[in-house]
Design a protein around this motif. Structure first.
Motif, PDB file in Angstrom:
ATOM      1  N   MET A 218       0.844  -1.206   0.000  1.00  0.00           N
ATOM      2  CA  MET A 218       0.000   0.000   0.000  1.00  0.00           C
ATOM      3  C   MET A 218       0.874   1.248   0.000  1.00  0.00           C
ATOM      4  SD  MET A 218      -3.298  -0.907   0.166  1.00  0.00           S
ATOM      5  CE  MET A 218      -4.198   0.370   1.019  1.00  0.00           C
ATOM      6  N   ARG A 219       0.515   2.203  -0.869  1.00  0.00           N
ATOM      7  CA  ARG A 219       1.293   3.433  -0.973  1.00  0.00           C
ATOM      8  C   ARG A 219       0.557   4.633  -0.369  1.00  0.00           C
ATOM      9  NH1 ARG A 219       5.597   2.943  -3.732  1.00  0.00           N
ATOM     10  NH2 ARG A 219       5.821   5.188  -4.020  1.00  0.00           N
ATOM     11  N   GLY A 220      -0.615   4.396   0.204  1.00  0.00           N
ATOM     12  CA  GLY A 220      -1.346   5.494   0.824  1.00  0.00           C
ATOM     13  C   GLY A 220      -1.926   6.485  -0.166  1.00  0.00           C
ATOM     14  N   VAL A 221      -2.362   5.975  -1.329  1.00  0.00           N
ATOM     15  CA  VAL A 221      -2.883   6.851  -2.376  1.00  0.00           C
ATOM     16  C   VAL A 221      -4.131   7.597  -1.910  1.00  0.00           C
ATOM     17  CG1 VAL A 221      -3.936   6.894  -4.667  1.00  0.00           C
ATOM     18  CG2 VAL A 221      -1.887   5.510  -4.264  1.00  0.00           C
ATOM     19  N   ALA A 222      -5.094   6.872  -1.354  1.00  0.00           N
ATOM     20  CA  ALA A 222      -6.377   7.480  -1.006  1.00  0.00           C
ATOM     21  C   ALA A 222      -6.221   8.590   0.025  1.00  0.00           C
ATOM     22  CB  ALA A 222      -7.338   6.410  -0.490  1.00  0.00           C
ATOM     23  N   ALA A 223      -5.358   8.396   1.003  1.00  0.00           N
ATOM     24  CA  ALA A 223      -5.198   9.393   2.060  1.00  0.00           C
ATOM     25  C   ALA A 223      -4.731  10.736   1.509  1.00  0.00           C
ATOM     26  CB  ALA A 223      -4.208   8.880   3.104  1.00  0.00           C
ATOM     27  N   LYS A 224      -3.943  10.717   0.465  1.00  0.00           N
ATOM     28  CA  LYS A 224      -3.454  11.949  -0.140  1.00  0.00           C
ATOM     29  C   LYS A 224      -4.400  12.472  -1.224  1.00  0.00           C
ATOM     30  CE  LYS A 224       1.437  10.809   0.600  1.00  0.00           C
ATOM     31  NZ  LYS A 224       1.711  11.967   1.506  1.00  0.00           N
ATOM     32  N   LEU A 225      -5.061  11.547  -1.894  1.00  0.00           N
ATOM     33  CA  LEU A 225      -5.855  11.920  -3.066  1.00  0.00           C
ATOM     34  C   LEU A 225      -7.228  12.468  -2.713  1.00  0.00           C
ATOM     35  CD1 LEU A 225      -5.937  11.935  -6.173  1.00  0.00           C
ATOM     36  CD2 LEU A 225      -6.810   9.587  -6.079  1.00  0.00           C
ATOM     37  N   LEU A 226      -7.907  11.854  -1.748  1.00  0.00           N
ATOM     38  CA  LEU A 226      -9.286  12.246  -1.470  1.00  0.00           C
ATOM     39  C   LEU A 226      -9.422  13.683  -0.960  1.00  0.00           C
ATOM     40  CD1 LEU A 226     -10.741   8.909  -0.036  1.00  0.00           C
ATOM     41  CD2 LEU A 226     -11.178   9.950  -2.251  1.00  0.00           C
TER      42      LEU A 226
ATOM     43  N   TRP B  73      -7.499  16.164  -1.756  1.00  0.00           N
ATOM     44  CA  TRP B  73      -7.272  16.975  -2.956  1.00  0.00           C
ATOM     45  C   TRP B  73      -8.532  17.012  -3.815  1.00  0.00           C
ATOM     46  CZ3 TRP B  73      -7.762  15.390  -8.010  1.00  0.00           C
ATOM     47  CH2 TRP B  73      -7.350  16.304  -8.999  1.00  0.00           C
ATOM     48  N   PHE B  74      -9.184  15.860  -3.972  1.00  0.00           N
ATOM     49  CA  PHE B  74     -10.392  15.775  -4.796  1.00  0.00           C
ATOM     50  C   PHE B  74     -11.507  16.620  -4.209  1.00  0.00           C
ATOM     51  CE2 PHE B  74     -14.335  13.286  -5.943  1.00  0.00           C
ATOM     52  CZ  PHE B  74     -14.386  13.720  -7.252  1.00  0.00           C
ATOM     53  N   GLU B  75     -11.678  16.557  -2.930  1.00  0.00           N
ATOM     54  CA  GLU B  75     -12.732  17.327  -2.270  1.00  0.00           C
ATOM     55  C   GLU B  75     -12.544  18.822  -2.513  1.00  0.00           C
ATOM     56  OE1 GLU B  75     -16.228  17.873  -0.395  1.00  0.00           O
ATOM     57  OE2 GLU B  75     -15.312  15.931  -0.880  1.00  0.00           O
ATOM     58  N   GLU B  76     -11.308  19.253  -2.598  1.00  0.00           N
ATOM     59  CA  GLU B  76     -11.006  20.677  -2.767  1.00  0.00           C
ATOM     60  C   GLU B  76     -11.000  21.110  -4.228  1.00  0.00           C
ATOM     61  OE1 GLU B  76      -7.333  23.594  -1.500  1.00  0.00           O
ATOM     62  OE2 GLU B  76      -7.858  21.930  -0.172  1.00  0.00           O
ATOM     63  N   ASN B  77     -10.675  20.177  -5.146  1.00  0.00           N
ATOM     64  CA  ASN B  77     -10.447  20.557  -6.539  1.00  0.00           C
ATOM     65  C   ASN B  77     -11.440  19.970  -7.537  1.00  0.00           C
ATOM     66  OD1 ASN B  77      -7.588  21.998  -6.570  1.00  0.00           O
ATOM     67  ND2 ASN B  77      -7.439  20.272  -5.145  1.00  0.00           N
ATOM     68  N   ARG B  78     -12.370  19.184  -7.103  1.00  0.00           N
ATOM     69  CA  ARG B  78     -13.293  18.516  -8.014  1.00  0.00           C
ATOM     70  C   ARG B  78     -14.106  19.533  -8.801  1.00  0.00           C
ATOM     71  NH1 ARG B  78     -17.742  15.465  -4.395  1.00  0.00           N
ATOM     72  NH2 ARG B  78     -18.554  15.108  -6.475  1.00  0.00           N
ATOM     73  N   ARG B  79     -14.365  19.219 -10.072  1.00  0.00           N
ATOM     74  CA  ARG B  79     -15.217  20.061 -10.895  1.00  0.00           C
ATOM     75  C   ARG B  79     -16.683  19.822 -10.528  1.00  0.00           C
ATOM     76  NH1 ARG B  79     -12.845  18.033 -16.540  1.00  0.00           N
ATOM     77  NH2 ARG B  79     -12.676  16.170 -15.213  1.00  0.00           N
ATOM     78  N   LEU B  80     -17.447  20.884 -10.502  1.00  0.00           N
ATOM     79  CA  LEU B  80     -18.876  20.781 -10.173  1.00  0.00           C
ATOM     80  C   LEU B  80     -19.642  20.460 -11.453  1.00  0.00           C
ATOM     81  CD1 LEU B  80     -19.252  23.766  -7.681  1.00  0.00           C
ATOM     82  CD2 LEU B  80     -18.972  21.322  -7.167  1.00  0.00           C
ATOM     83  N   LEU B  81     -19.722  19.184 -11.764  1.00  0.00           N
ATOM     84  CA  LEU B  81     -20.366  18.725 -12.986  1.00  0.00           C
ATOM     85  C   LEU B  81     -21.796  18.279 -12.678  1.00  0.00           C
ATOM     86  CD1 LEU B  81     -17.341  16.631 -14.276  1.00  0.00           C
ATOM     87  CD2 LEU B  81     -17.972  18.956 -14.941  1.00  0.00           C
ATOM     88  N   PRO B  82     -22.724  18.430 -13.633  1.00  0.00           N
ATOM     89  CA  PRO B  82     -24.133  18.135 -13.335  1.00  0.00           C
ATOM     90  C   PRO B  82     -24.389  16.703 -12.889  1.00  0.00           C
ATOM     91  CG  PRO B  82     -23.787  18.524 -15.686  1.00  0.00           C
ATOM     92  CD  PRO B  82     -22.549  18.964 -14.994  1.00  0.00           C
ATOM     93  N   PHE B  83     -23.654  15.742 -13.443  1.00  0.00           N
ATOM     94  CA  PHE B  83     -23.886  14.358 -13.039  1.00  0.00           C
ATOM     95  C   PHE B  83     -23.248  14.044 -11.688  1.00  0.00           C
ATOM     96  CE2 PHE B  83     -20.821  14.849 -16.487  1.00  0.00           C
ATOM     97  CZ  PHE B  83     -19.636  14.468 -15.886  1.00  0.00           C
TER      98      PHE B  83
ATOM     99  N   VAL C 182       1.969  20.271  -8.851  1.00  0.00           N
ATOM    100  CA  VAL C 182       0.742  20.451  -8.077  1.00  0.00           C
ATOM    101  C   VAL C 182       0.054  19.115  -7.780  1.00  0.00           C
ATOM    102  CG1 VAL C 182       0.355  22.780  -8.952  1.00  0.00           C
ATOM    103  CG2 VAL C 182      -0.622  20.828 -10.187  1.00  0.00           C
ATOM    104  N   CYS C 183       0.738  18.006  -8.013  1.00  0.00           N
ATOM    105  CA  CYS C 183       0.118  16.689  -7.833  1.00  0.00           C
ATOM    106  C   CYS C 183       0.139  16.260  -6.370  1.00  0.00           C
ATOM    107  CB  CYS C 183       0.849  15.647  -8.684  1.00  0.00           C
ATOM    108  SG  CYS C 183       0.132  13.989  -8.538  1.00  0.00           S
ATOM    109  N   PRO C 184      -0.993  15.851  -5.823  1.00  0.00           N
ATOM    110  CA  PRO C 184      -1.027  15.411  -4.428  1.00  0.00           C
ATOM    111  C   PRO C 184      -0.284  14.102  -4.190  1.00  0.00           C
ATOM    112  CG  PRO C 184      -3.127  14.965  -5.485  1.00  0.00           C
ATOM    113  CD  PRO C 184      -2.332  15.775  -6.471  1.00  0.00           C
ATOM    114  N   LEU C 185       0.040  13.370  -5.261  1.00  0.00           N
ATOM    115  CA  LEU C 185       0.734  12.089  -5.120  1.00  0.00           C
ATOM    116  C   LEU C 185       2.220  12.192  -5.441  1.00  0.00           C
ATOM    117  CD1 LEU C 185      -1.902   9.687  -6.780  1.00  0.00           C
ATOM    118  CD2 LEU C 185      -1.748  10.465  -4.414  1.00  0.00           C
TER     119      LEU C 185
END
Length: 346
Positions: A1-9, A11-21, A198-201
């Motif tokens: 395990m490289r701890g991807v989710a702990a760093k990625l999630l 970042w996603f919460e802060e940078n995710r695009r607000l898409l209709p779906f 700027v990559c969280p990983l």
């Protein structure tokens, strides 16, 4: 395990695009969006998505939609067989599951037009099922993350990367994890030169550490596409352009097109004889400018003639019509956009 989710999630919460779906992440909305986005950029697909779900808001509506209207709604996205498969799947959903997409990867995967990736996206995002959704973005992220120069077009390589995706997946939040990987590949870990600064990983990325990230992933050289001449007869009357329906199977099935002859370079005289055989008296005005259209496995090299004709009766499979009539039945593919106003547009 490289701890991807702990760093990625985070970042996603802060940078995710607000898409209709993402605002209304129902299984149906996710399905429609994923099929549309398979070969289309998000910004280009959004107007089609919004129009599609406004007119066909449920699987039952999609199942009952007249096929010509469905093709018109899909016009401009290309790959019309995907829309046909979606309708077949929607009909099965209505017959087998009461009009709601099933909360099962296996059941989703069994529906027409739904592959491993789409089944995983729907299962994880809509239903919270721990299932991988490995597309080109995710393969690129993991090739760089593990500094792996395996050929990502090989099934064994994809299987290995999918295993790694699952090893890093938090079982409580598979949907956000899959979406975050897709978003990272779309916004940061992009093809060509990734935005590593700027990559969280970055701290755990072996490709970044080795300096090889931009060279990954590895793909074999693309095969050269076959070229084929296509002669187009662009004939206009007061009732619109002369259109013919393509065969029910094969390339661009059931769509409408100007009269054309694939694999042939016809002279004006030869075109005149073809028109006479249809009972259409054409006055040719000018040669069409050469154009080309690139398909997945072939290239059409188009040429021909533009002319006018009086309105006359036509055999079955031919019609006078306009491609730019958004409410009409004549869906003309973008292959003819150089010649027909409205071809390929919604």
């Amino acid at each position: 395990m490289r701890g991807v989710a702990a760093k990625l999630l985070p970042w996603f919460e802060e940078n995710r695009r607000l898409l209709p779906f993402r605002q209304e992440p129902s299984a149906y909305h996710i399905w429609v969006s994923e099929i549309m986005l398979q070969q289309t950029r998000v910004a280009a697909a959004l107007p089609y998505y919004e129009r599609f779900v406004a007119e066909l808001p449920t699987p039952a509506d999609l199942a009952a939609c007249p096929p010509d209207r469905l093709r018109k709604l899909w016009q401009g996205l290309g790959y019309y067989s995907r829309a046909a498969n979606m309708q077949k799947a929607a009909q099965q959903v209505c017959d087998l599951y009461g009009g709601e997409l099933p909360a099962s990867w296996d059941a989703l995967r069994a529906l027409p037009g739904i592959g491993d990736y789409t089944a995983g996206a729907i299962a994880s995002i809509a239903f919270g099922i721990p299932a991988p959704a490995v597309d080109g973005n995710v393969l690129r992220v993991f090739a760089r993350l593990f500094d792996d120069d395996g050929d990502i077009t090989r099934p064994a390589t994809k299987q290995l990367f999918t295993q790694r995706v699952m090893e890093e997946m938090p079982k409580a939040t598979p949907g956000p994890y899959n979406e975050a990987l897709m978003e990272l590949g779309a916004l940061v870990c992009v093809p060509g030169t990734p935005q590593c600064e700027v990559c969280p990983l970055r701290e755990i990325c072996l490709g970044y550490a080795s300096g090889r990230a931009a060279a990954l992933p590895v793909k074999p050289p693309k095969k050269e596409k076959k070229k084929a001449p296509v002669t187009v007869a662009l004939v206009e009357s007061p009732a619109g352009f002369l259109l013919q329906r393509r065969p029910a199977r094969g390339l661009l099935a059931n769509l409408w097109q100007p009269l054309c002859f694939e694999g042939k370079s016809l002279t004006r005289e030869e075109l005149t004889k073809e028109m006479e055989a249809l009972g259409v008296a054409v006055t040719w005005n000018e040669a069409l400018a050469p154009a080309r259209h690139v398909f997945t496995h072939r290239i059409w090299e188009l040429s021909g003639w533009r002319g006018t004709a009086p309105v006359c009766p036509l055999p079955e499979g031919y019609a006078w019509g306009r491609a730019d009539d958004a409410a009409g039945d004549f869906t003309v593919p973008s292959a003819f956009a150089a010649y027909v106003p409205g071809a390929g547009n919604g």
